[in-house]
Write an enzyme that holds these catalytic residues in place. Structure first.
Site, PDB file in Angstrom:
ATOM      1  N   LYS A   1      50.250  94.395 -19.672  1.00  0.00           N
ATOM      2  CA  LYS A   1      50.986  95.065 -20.749  1.00  0.00           C
ATOM      3  C   LYS A   1      52.480  94.805 -20.581  1.00  0.00           C
ATOM      4  CE  LYS A   1      52.977  98.968 -21.352  1.00  0.00           C
ATOM      5  NZ  LYS A   1      54.158  98.590 -22.163  1.00  0.00           N
TER       6      LYS A   1
ATOM      7  N   GLY B   1      58.979  98.958 -12.888  1.00  0.00           N
ATOM      8  CA  GLY B   1      59.742  99.704 -13.879  1.00  0.00           C
ATOM      9  C   GLY B   1      60.474 100.853 -13.226  1.00  0.00           C
ATOM     10  N   SER B   2      60.674 101.918 -13.995  1.00  0.00           N
ATOM     11  CA  SER B   2      61.510 103.004 -13.505  1.00  0.00           C
ATOM     12  C   SER B   2      60.762 103.873 -12.500  1.00  0.00           C
ATOM     13  CB  SER B   2      61.986 103.866 -14.666  1.00  0.00           C
ATOM     14  OG  SER B   2      60.916 104.643 -15.144  1.00  0.00           O
TER      15      SER B   2
ATOM     16  N   GLU C   1      56.908  98.619  -7.983  1.00  0.00           N
ATOM     17  CA  GLU C   1      58.235  98.039  -7.731  1.00  0.00           C
ATOM     18  C   GLU C   1      59.179  98.768  -8.667  1.00  0.00           C
ATOM     19  OE1 GLU C   1      61.314  96.451  -8.154  1.00  0.00           O
ATOM     20  OE2 GLU C   1      60.586  94.434  -8.643  1.00  0.00           O
TER      21      GLU C   1
ATOM     22  N   CYS D   1      66.658  95.322 -11.034  1.00  0.00           N
ATOM     23  CA  CYS D   1      66.303  96.459 -10.176  1.00  0.00           C
ATOM     24  C   CYS D   1      67.003  96.379  -8.831  1.00  0.00           C
ATOM     25  CB  CYS D   1      64.791  96.541 -10.010  1.00  0.00           C
ATOM     26  SG  CYS D   1      64.063  94.962  -9.581  1.00  0.00           S
TER      27      CYS D   1
ATOM     28  N   GLU E   1      70.630 105.129 -10.806  1.00  0.00           N
ATOM     29  CA  GLU E   1      70.577 103.753 -11.275  1.00  0.00           C
ATOM     30  C   GLU E   1      71.106 103.676 -12.709  1.00  0.00           C
ATOM     31  OE1 GLU E   1      66.601 102.065 -11.684  1.00  0.00           O
ATOM     32  OE2 GLU E   1      67.394 100.169 -10.963  1.00  0.00           O
TER      33      GLU E   1
END
Lengths: 297, 478
Positions: B181, B233-234, B255, B289, B387
């Site tokens: 996805k 992602g977050s 990750e 990231c 972040e």
């Protein structure tokens, strides 16, 4: 243990990556034309051969005055660079033209003769009418860690130059590491060089973009701390207009607009002039002319 | 006279983009569904195309197709699977220009970066894991290895094709089948990867692609027939996934975010360190990231560094991402632009000083944030903790190596770190003490397919890249 003068560390991999980034820019068409002309006006047209003769020097001076007979509006080159024996001749031909006479001195290219003789040579070329003196540093002293001698000799040559401008050749191909290049640049600037110059053209590699970038950084740091602008001359190995534009891009992004003048930047080259001429022609005619269609110097 | 204007050198955009896209399920494309979302080109706010939003049914169909395909794919000899991966890698190279242009139009990143980094690196990952496909038993000598099953993979919007490659290549090499996805704002190149899979004759169902946003992702995570979830992602979403997967027996790798420290010692190569800082925070508009977003400068050189950084930022060209001269492109989405604006406001309110020395004007349309940095940042400030995921750097200082370590490790994250020093022993000691998955010495943001990448603490767990990157997709017995 003797600790030499401190100089900023240099990271070879990162400098090389940064230097190569300047070759990825696209320059605007109109800017390109102006920049090719600027590059021409920054060139020190050079002949430094054992077989040089008065005839060769005469031809070179005429080439300096008329880079391209089909384009009389082109700028002249910045200077003609010759061995000491030909300074008087070049000076007599170029008198009043605005083109400077530069001479290599100090037992070019090795510099391996007694200091007194080297100084005498410098005084001689200045007396003969040289506007600029291209000296070589004492690489033997530098590489053996005797930095005070390197510095003292540059100061002595600067004294001997009188009103003439001094370009200090580091011969970076012999210094090998970029840390050495940075240290030698700092020493040459501190000792009074008006320009710092990469190479004699007699040692390979001659000028490269990473080496030149490190020298530009030394010039920038000197300017930041003192407000004094030192000039830069990459020499040897720059024979194509495209590469010259990459150097100018690097100059512009590292030192800025103020350095974009022959007073502060020179190319030491011989065949570069004809490629610049052909590229400038191409801007108007869309044809990259045959090499026999440009004159020899 | 010495006008250094750069010619606008835009890539032509002669790439085909359909009005709407469906999903790739069991080797066939579904027709675009009624439930769709628009994909915006962030550089001009124009609608590029529409992606279908996959609901539970479509996700279920994709998982079912992957389950069916697993039967034969997992027992196919490794060298045969490797051939497909090699073919995909080559096809990515062949279609590199098209993919780079699409990546730039869809995500706003400079064509220089999609051309020189995203696409070549994506091809590299397929090449690299193609090589492992028939050598899995040598990767873990003396032990029996086998595929895990159906992998549900959810990837972010910052490196759309590259992240797809990071996830898909090791999974397929190890004999798993995949339901991928992509992120809702940037699905174009992932869908092209689906096309490429078809072109090279990858068996139907081995790679399925469903588009959609968070709900689609949740449906994939919660599907009972998925054996393994991989998410990039977050941290917020990562935590939610971890909770929902807990107790189900599904494997999980995450990750997540980062607030990576970038440490500059006074003995460093200063000009190169400044280049490293620029590369560390402004690469891909800071949508990285592992971005070096917390800069720690030895106090004695703070002035030198800020002066040089200030000047260097003035040479960064911000604008049309398709222009080959552009260094910094558009912010990926309006949503992300608003988040960054929020941090810029908070940073100033909390007392830090913003420096935004960029000279040029940004285009009128599109989402833009010129490269900038904050000084006077204290460890307690929001911009030193959270972040930002944008071209915004927080500059702080330290006095001794142990203080640098203490400050650098004082974060819930632990993805990456950078150290600039000319002293080898100091560099190694720092690398030893820093709690980060990757520590770069005298460089930043250097990634390679053969080198494992992943985090500590709230930056996630599991590794991608290298031999380590294949382990999450293997059952290793004995």
């Amino acid at each position: 243990m003797y600790k030499g003068p401190s100089s900023r560390a240099v990271d070879t991999i990162a400098v090389t990556a940064r230097a190569s980034s300047f070759s990825k820019r696209s320059i605007k068409r109109e800017s390109k034309d102006a920049l090719l002309r600027l590059a021409l006006s920054m060139t020190d047209l050079t002949t430094l051969e054992g077989k040089d003769s008065e005839g060769k020097v005469r031809a070179l001076c005429q080439k300096a005055l008329h880079p391209d007979s089909s384009q009389p509006d082109l700028p002249t080159v910045a200077a003609v660079c010759v061995y000491p024996r030909f300074v008087a001749l070049a000076a007599s031909i170029l008198k009043g033209t605005g083109i400077k006479v530069a001479s290599v001195a100090t037992s070019f290219p090795s510099g391996q003769s007694p200091l007194a003789l080297r100084l005498k040579e410098v005084e001689g070329v200045v007396a003969d009418g040289a506007d600029e003196v291209d000296m070589v540093i004492n690489r033997g002293a530098f590489l053996s860690g005797d930095y005070p001698t390197v510095s003292k000799e540059i100061k002595a040559v600067k004294m001997a130059c009188g009103h003439a401008h001094l370009k200090v050749i580091l011969e970076t191909g012999e210094l090998e590491t970029l840390d050495h290049v940075r240290l030698a640049s700092d020493i040459a600037i501190q000792a009074g060089g008006d320009f710092i110059k990469t190479s004699t053209g007699k040692v390979s590699p001659a000028a490269t973009m990473p080496v030149t970038l490190v020298m530009l950084q030394a010039i920038r740091d000197h300017y930041t701390s003192t407000g004094v602008r030192i000039g830069m001359k990459p020499a040897g190995g720059i024979s194509k207009a495209k590469l010259a534009l990459h150097y100018l891009m690097m100059l512009h992004e590292t030192l800025g607009e103020a350095w974009m003048t022959p007073d502060l930047f020179r190319f030491g080259a011989s065949s570069l002039v004809n490629d610049l001429v052909r590229q400038i022609r191409r801007r108007h005619s869309s044809v990259y002319t045959a090499d026999y269609d440009t004159t020899l110097g | 006279m010495t006008d250094f204007d750069l010619v606008p050198a835009p890539e032509t955009t002669a790439v085909e983009i359909a009005d709407a896209y469906g999903h790739l399920i069991g080797g066939a494309w579904t027709s675009p569904s009624g439930n769709r979302m628009s994909s915006i080109n962030p550089a001009n706010e124009e609608v590029l195309t529409e992606f279908s939003v996959a609901g539970a049914d479509e996700v279920s169909a994709a998982v079912g197709a992957a389950r069916e395909a697993f039967k034969s794919w997992s027992v196919l000899p490794g060298r045969e699977r490797g051939k497909f991966l090699f073919a995909i890698a080559r096809r990515i190279q062949e279609r590199a220009r098209e993919l780079a242009i699409l990546e730039t139009m869809d995500g706003g990143k400079p064509i220089k970066e999609s051309r020189d980094v995203d696409i070549p690196e994506a091809a590299k990952h397929f090449f690299y894991y193609a090589g492992w496909a028939d050598k899995l038993r040598f990767a873990f000598p003396g032990r029996e290895v086998g595929a895990v099953g159906v992998a549900g993979q959810i990837i972010p919007w910052n490196f759309p094709l590259l992240m797809a490659a990071w996830k898909v290549a090791p999974a397929l090499a190890a004999g798993n089948t995949v339901v991928l996805k992509p992120a809702e704002t940037t699905s174009l190149t992932a869908l092209r990867l689906g096309e490429i899979a078809q072109e090279v004759g990858l068996p139907p169902g081995v790679l399925n692609i469903v588009t959609g946003a968070g709900e689609t992702g949740a449906a994939l995570v919660d599907h009972p027939d998925v054996d393994k979830i991989a998410f990039t992602g977050s941290t917020v979403v990562g935590k939610a996934i971890a909770k929902s997967v807990a107790g189900t027996g599904k494997r999980l790798t995450l990750e997540l975010g980062g607030k990576s420290p970038h440490i500059i010692f006074a003995d460093a190569a200063i000009d190169e360190a400044v280049e490293g800082i620029v590369q560390g925070i402004f690469f891909n508009q800071g949508h990285v990231c592992c971005a070096g977003s917390r800069l720690f400068v030895e106090e004695s050189i703070l002035e030198v560094i800020t002066e040089k950084l200030h000047r260097r930022i003035q040479t960064i060209r911000v604008g049309d991402p398709l222009d080959k001269n552009t260094d910094l492109g558009a912010i990926n989405s309006k949503e992300q632009w608003e988040i960054i604006q929020g941090f810029l406001k908070t940073g100033a309110e909390e007392g830090a000083t913003l420096h935004s020395p960029s000279k040029g004007e940004v285009p009128k349309r599109g989402y833009w944030v010129p490269p900038c940095f904050f000084t006077g940042v204290e460890p307690a400030h929001t911009i030193a903790r959270e972040e930002i995921f944008g071209p915004v750097l927080s500059v702080m200082t330290f006095r001794t190596p142990s203080e640098a370590i203490e400050r650098a490790n004082n974060t819930p994250y632990g993805l990456a770190a950078g150290v600039w020093t000319d002293k080898g022993a100091k560099a190694l000691e720092m690398a030893h003490q820093l709690k980060a998955g990757v520590v770069w010495l005298n460089s930043y943001n250097r990634l390679d397919a053969a080198s494992p990448f992943g985090g500590y603490k709230e930056s996630g767990f599991g590794r991608e890249g290298g031999r380590q990157g294949i382990l999450p997709y293997l059952k290793v017995d004995g």
